[in-house]
Design a protein around this motif. Structure first.
Motif, short mmCIF file in Angstrom:
data_model
loop_
_atom_site.label_atom_id
_atom_site.label_comp_id
_atom_site.label_asym_id
_atom_site.label_seq_id
_atom_site.Cartn_x
_atom_site.Cartn_y
_atom_site.Cartn_z
N GLU A 108 103.38 -24.44 19.40
CA GLU A 108 102.41 -25.31 18.74
C GLU A 108 101.28 -25.67 19.70
O GLU A 108 100.11 -25.68 19.32
CB GLU A 108 103.10 -26.57 18.23
N ASN A 109 101.62 -25.93 20.95
CA ASN A 109 100.62 -26.32 21.95
C ASN A 109 99.75 -25.16 22.40
O ASN A 109 98.53 -25.30 22.54
CB ASN A 109 101.29 -26.92 23.20
N GLN A 110 100.39 -23.99 22.66
CA GLN A 110 99.68 -22.86 23.26
C GLN A 110 99.25 -21.80 22.25
O GLN A 110 98.31 -21.05 22.50
CB GLN A 110 100.57 -22.17 24.30
N GLY A 111 99.99 -21.68 21.15
CA GLY A 111 99.76 -20.60 20.20
C GLY A 111 100.92 -19.62 20.22
O GLY A 111 101.77 -19.67 21.11
N LYS A 112 100.97 -18.73 19.26
CA LYS A 112 102.06 -17.75 19.16
C LYS A 112 102.02 -16.75 20.31
O LYS A 112 103.01 -16.11 20.64
CB LYS A 112 102.00 -17.03 17.81
N TYR A 113 100.85 -16.60 20.91
CA TYR A 113 100.65 -15.75 22.08
C TYR A 113 99.46 -16.31 22.84
O TYR A 113 98.65 -17.05 22.29
CB TYR A 113 100.42 -14.29 21.69
N VAL A 114 99.40 -15.99 24.13
CA VAL A 114 98.32 -16.49 24.98
C VAL A 114 97.75 -15.33 25.79
O VAL A 114 98.42 -14.31 25.98
CB VAL A 114 98.82 -17.61 25.92
N TYR A 115 96.54 -15.50 26.29
CA TYR A 115 95.92 -14.44 27.09
C TYR A 115 96.07 -14.75 28.57
O TYR A 115 95.72 -15.83 29.04
CB TYR A 115 94.43 -14.27 26.74
N ASP A 116 96.61 -13.79 29.29
CA ASP A 116 96.78 -13.89 30.74
C ASP A 116 95.79 -12.90 31.37
O ASP A 116 95.71 -11.75 30.94
CB ASP A 116 98.22 -13.52 31.12
#
Length: 193
Positions: A67-75
């Motif tokens: 919920e805070n970061q999203g279902k996936y994040v970009y690294d």
């Protein structure tokens, strides 16, 4: 180095032996790393499509991070990855009654709720794949077990005499197809003394 099509495969994928020993490592690859699990672009759609079916398998902490970061994040180094909880366990992971980290995505798949097993990068571990930065048509396939974490798996693989490529047959076929795997297996047979 073995070359099949535009894919360069480390000899270790054929010569080294490996069988996961979850009773020893406790699924530590799901929490030990620099980022979450790398995701292919098509897997971003899978997470969107199947999230409601995966959700019941996740921990409250995992759900909160998603919920805070999203279902996936970009690294910046790995590209799209799964979010993690406190830079450790994957937000899609949970511990079973034996303390072994399991994958909520894979459990939803095993229960017939979704048609996607888990990220290919997880399925292929300890093989890591990487596109060439100089030639986008080239891809590197390397065997990269974690020295301490995967020690028991290396020992078990040697005991059972299971080469890495055989242990990961399903994952390799999933990523590259059956013809690629057949070529890999033929090459391994040809290389044996």
């Amino acid at each position: 180095m073995i070359v099949i099509d535009n894919i360069l495969i480390s000899d270790d994928v054929l010569s080294e032996q490996f069988v996961c020993d979850l009773s020893k490592c406790k699924g530590g690859c799901c929490e030990d790393g620099d980022a979450g699990a790398p995701l292919m672009d098509s897997e971003l759609e899978e997470l969107q499509q199947y999230f409601d079916a995966i959700k019941p398998y996740l921990t409250p902490e995992g759900l909160q991070e998603i919920e805070n970061q999203g279902k996936y994040v970009y690294d910046k180094y790995f590209g799209w990855v799964t979010p993690t909880i406190n830079n450790a366990i994957c937000a899609y992971g949970y511990r079973d009654e034996k303390g072994i980290i399991k994958c909520g995505i894979e459990q939803a798949y095993n229960d017939g709720k979704i048609g996607w097993k888990k990220p290919v990068s997880c399925h292929l571990f300890p093989i890591k794949t990487e596109k060439s930065k100089l030639d986008s048509d080239l891809e590197f396939v390397n065997y990269v077990p974690r020295e301490d974490l995967c020690h028991a798996a290396c020992v078990l693989g040697k005991k059972l005499k299971v080469p890495v490529y055989k242990f990961l047959k399903e994952a390799i076929i999933r990523k590259y197809g059956p013809d690629f795997y057949d070529s890999l297996e033929a090459t391994a047979s040809h290389m044996q003394p």
